[in-house]
Scaffold this active site. Structure first.
Site, PDB file in Angstrom:
ATOM      1  N   ARG A 133      -4.329   3.170  -0.191  1.00 49.04           N
ATOM      2  CA  ARG A 133      -3.392   4.227   0.601  1.00 49.04           C
ATOM      3  C   ARG A 133      -1.942   3.771   0.655  1.00 49.04           C
ATOM      4  O   ARG A 133      -1.349   4.655   1.332  1.00 49.04           O
ATOM      5  CB  ARG A 133      -4.150   4.550   1.922  1.00 49.04           C
ATOM      6  CG  ARG A 133      -5.579   5.566   1.541  1.00 49.04           C
ATOM      7  CD  ARG A 133      -6.285   5.557   3.121  1.00 49.04           C
ATOM      8  NE  ARG A 133      -7.323   5.318   3.112  1.00 49.04           N
ATOM      9  CZ  ARG A 133      -8.671   5.377   3.285  1.00 49.04           C
ATOM     10  NH1 ARG A 133      -7.898   4.949   4.553  1.00 49.04           N
ATOM     11  NH2 ARG A 133     -10.080   5.403   3.656  1.00 49.04           N
TER      12      ARG A 133
ATOM     13  N   ARG B  75      -0.308   9.563   3.965  1.00 50.23           N
ATOM     14  CA  ARG B  75       0.675   9.922   4.636  1.00 50.23           C
ATOM     15  C   ARG B  75       1.216   9.220   5.255  1.00 50.23           C
ATOM     16  O   ARG B  75       2.295   9.794   6.577  1.00 50.23           O
ATOM     17  CB  ARG B  75      -0.602   9.874   5.638  1.00 50.23           C
ATOM     18  CG  ARG B  75      -1.487  11.402   5.311  1.00 50.23           C
ATOM     19  CD  ARG B  75      -3.010  12.440   5.728  1.00 50.23           C
ATOM     20  NE  ARG B  75      -3.754  10.693   5.911  1.00 50.23           N
ATOM     21  CZ  ARG B  75      -5.141  10.641   6.587  1.00 50.23           C
ATOM     22  NH1 ARG B  75      -5.422  11.628   6.973  1.00 50.23           N
ATOM     23  NH2 ARG B  75      -5.828   9.700   6.071  1.00 50.23           N
TER      24      ARG B  75
ATOM     25  N   ARG C 165       3.381  17.459  -1.105  1.00 48.41           N
ATOM     26  CA  ARG C 165       1.569  17.653  -0.440  1.00 48.41           C
ATOM     27  C   ARG C 165       1.929  18.819   0.524  1.00 48.41           C
ATOM     28  O   ARG C 165       1.021  19.447   0.867  1.00 48.41           O
ATOM     29  CB  ARG C 165       0.825  16.810   0.484  1.00 48.41           C
ATOM     30  CG  ARG C 165       0.353  15.384  -0.707  1.00 48.41           C
ATOM     31  CD  ARG C 165      -0.624  16.019  -0.952  1.00 48.41           C
ATOM     32  NE  ARG C 165      -1.516  17.121  -0.522  1.00 48.41           N
ATOM     33  CZ  ARG C 165      -2.123  16.644  -0.112  1.00 48.41           C
ATOM     34  NH1 ARG C 165      -2.678  15.276   0.661  1.00 48.41           N
ATOM     35  NH2 ARG C 165      -3.158  17.802   1.513  1.00 48.41           N
TER      36      ARG C 165
ATOM     37  N   ASP D 253      -8.845  10.738  -5.688  1.00 51.42           N
ATOM     38  CA  ASP D 253      -9.760  10.339  -3.854  1.00 51.42           C
ATOM     39  C   ASP D 253     -11.557  10.366  -5.755  1.00 51.42           C
ATOM     40  O   ASP D 253     -11.140  11.048  -6.672  1.00 51.42           O
ATOM     41  CB  ASP D 253     -10.218  11.887  -3.626  1.00 51.42           C
ATOM     42  CG  ASP D 253     -10.677  11.790  -2.479  1.00 51.42           C
ATOM     43  OD1 ASP D 253     -10.360  11.149  -1.317  1.00 51.42           O
ATOM     44  OD2 ASP D 253     -12.497  11.563  -2.378  1.00 51.42           O
TER      45      ASP D 253
ATOM     46  N   TYR E 155     -22.077  10.169   0.640  1.00 49.83           N
ATOM     47  CA  TYR E 155     -21.772  11.209   0.917  1.00 49.83           C
ATOM     48  C   TYR E 155     -22.258  12.805   0.278  1.00 49.83           C
ATOM     49  O   TYR E 155     -22.883  13.614   1.559  1.00 49.83           O
ATOM     50  CB  TYR E 155     -20.126  11.592  -0.037  1.00 49.83           C
ATOM     51  CG  TYR E 155     -19.171  10.818   1.309  1.00 49.83           C
ATOM     52  CD1 TYR E 155     -18.338  11.248   2.263  1.00 49.83           C
ATOM     53  CD2 TYR E 155     -18.603   9.568   0.425  1.00 49.83           C
ATOM     54  CE1 TYR E 155     -17.705  10.609   3.133  1.00 49.83           C
ATOM     55  CE2 TYR E 155     -17.381   8.720   1.090  1.00 49.83           C
ATOM     56  CZ  TYR E 155     -16.703   9.332   1.546  1.00 49.83           C
ATOM     57  OH  TYR E 155     -15.752   8.700   2.571  1.00 49.83           O
TER      58      TYR E 155
END
Length: 342
Positions: free
Chosen positions: A26, A30, A39, A75, A150
């Protein structure tokens, strides 16, 4: 520089390196103000399908930190969306599946992935390889167990209740699901390698929820198939909370075993055994502490990493959103200076 001479690829192959290579899970995300800017107003899955955004976001940490490898911005659910699974990534939650798979009928949505399903992947990697030059690009995919979790749970899960209920109670359905996911994941990785990815990482983020015996029976055959299908580039295997699984993760066929922060690297080397490099394993939360604490812990990890036949410095999981980018810049410089200090 020839890509094969890169410190990252050499460490993955357990060859001598001029310095310990470093990249961060990552690293594009962010914690970077430039990421938040590009973004703004763009949903995550939309960003993952726009080549110009993929290239820019992938390059941001390479420019800022000088890391030894870039990782493709995407992702793990992208290939599922590409074949028609109704899903979304909800901010603050994660992937959410509209119709969880709980029976054989639910499997029908999982058709094989075709290269034409993900043209933005091929286009983006082609552009990135040209821009990165001698810096390797890591392609990646989610492993079948984590994707299955998931799909079965309908979203993130703390205990993986429905997943384990299927695994133990309906093994035929479980194996059919894992088989389909293995084909999708394998093709997704092959698309990235054909486009120019220099290494791949298989993220089995939630596999730490299973015991070693269950991993061997219900998970490992599929992981082995994936790694066996992509021998052209170094292969990294990573999961969270996998201290008890490190040995079997290595047996599944990767070249590099990723280690989270719970197990010291010298002990991880003992558990994994010979013939593998290690990746890791600074606790991401330490980056929120003063630099002195980060430096002390990083030096411990670098020292313990000498026990491995090859060591790629990384975090034990992804960069936290509140991380100060300057901490990662200083950490990168520290890791790069370590060999010259020894």
């Amino acid at each position: 520089m020839n890509l094969d001479d890169s410190a990252f690829l050499r460490a993955c192959r357990r060859q001598p390196v001029p310095h310990t290579p470093v990249w961060y899970m990552r690293q594009a995300g962010r914690s970077l103000p430039e990421y938040l800017k590009v973004r703004e107003g763009v949903p995550m899955l939309t960003a993952c399908e726009r080549p110009e955004l993929i290239v820019e976001i992938t390059m941001q940490p390479v420019r800022r930190y000088g890391v030894d490898a870039a990782i493709f911005f995407s992702d793990i659910v992208v290939p599922l969306r590409a074949i028609g699974v109704d899903l979304d990534i909800k901010p603050g939650v994660g992937p959410v599946i509209a119709d969880p798979i709980r029976d054989h009928a639910g499997l029908e949505v999982l058709r094989p992935l075709e290269p034409d399903d993900v043209p933005y992947v091929t286009e983006s990697i082609g552009a990135l390889v040209g821009e990165l030059g001698g810096t390797p690009l890591i392609g990646f995919a989610g492993a079948p167990f984590t994707l299955a979790s998931y799909l079965i749970e309908g979203g993130p899960s703390k205990n993986h209740d429905h997943t384990k209920a299927m695994m133990y109670g309906e093994p035929a359905l479980w194996h059919a699901l894992m088989d389909r996911l293995t084909g999708i994941v394998t093709e997704h990785l092959k698309v990235q390698i054909r486009a120019g990815a220099s290494a791949i990482q298989l993220f089995d983020s939630w596999v730490g929820a299973v015991a070693p015996d269950d991993y061997r029976e219900f998970v490992m055959p599929y992981t082995e198939r994936i790694f066996a299908a992509v021998p052209e580039v170094p292969r990294i295997h990573f999961g969270v909370g996998t201290g008890e699984l490190l040995g079997v993760l290595g047996e599944a066929g990767p070249d590099v075993v990723g280690v989270d922060w719970r197990v010291p690297l010298d002990e991880a080397a003992r558990r994994v055994g010979p013939g593998k490099a290690l990746q890791g394993n600074l606790d991401p939360a330490i980056l929120l502490a003063p630099w002195e604490a980060v430096e002390r812990k990083a030096r411990q990890i670098l020292e313990r990493g000498r026990a491995a036949e090859g060591h790629v410095f990384n975090l034990g999981h992804g960069v936290l959103p509140s991380t100060d980018p300057d901490q990662l810049r200083r950490l990168t410089d520290l890791v790069h200076s370590f060999a010259s200090e020894a």
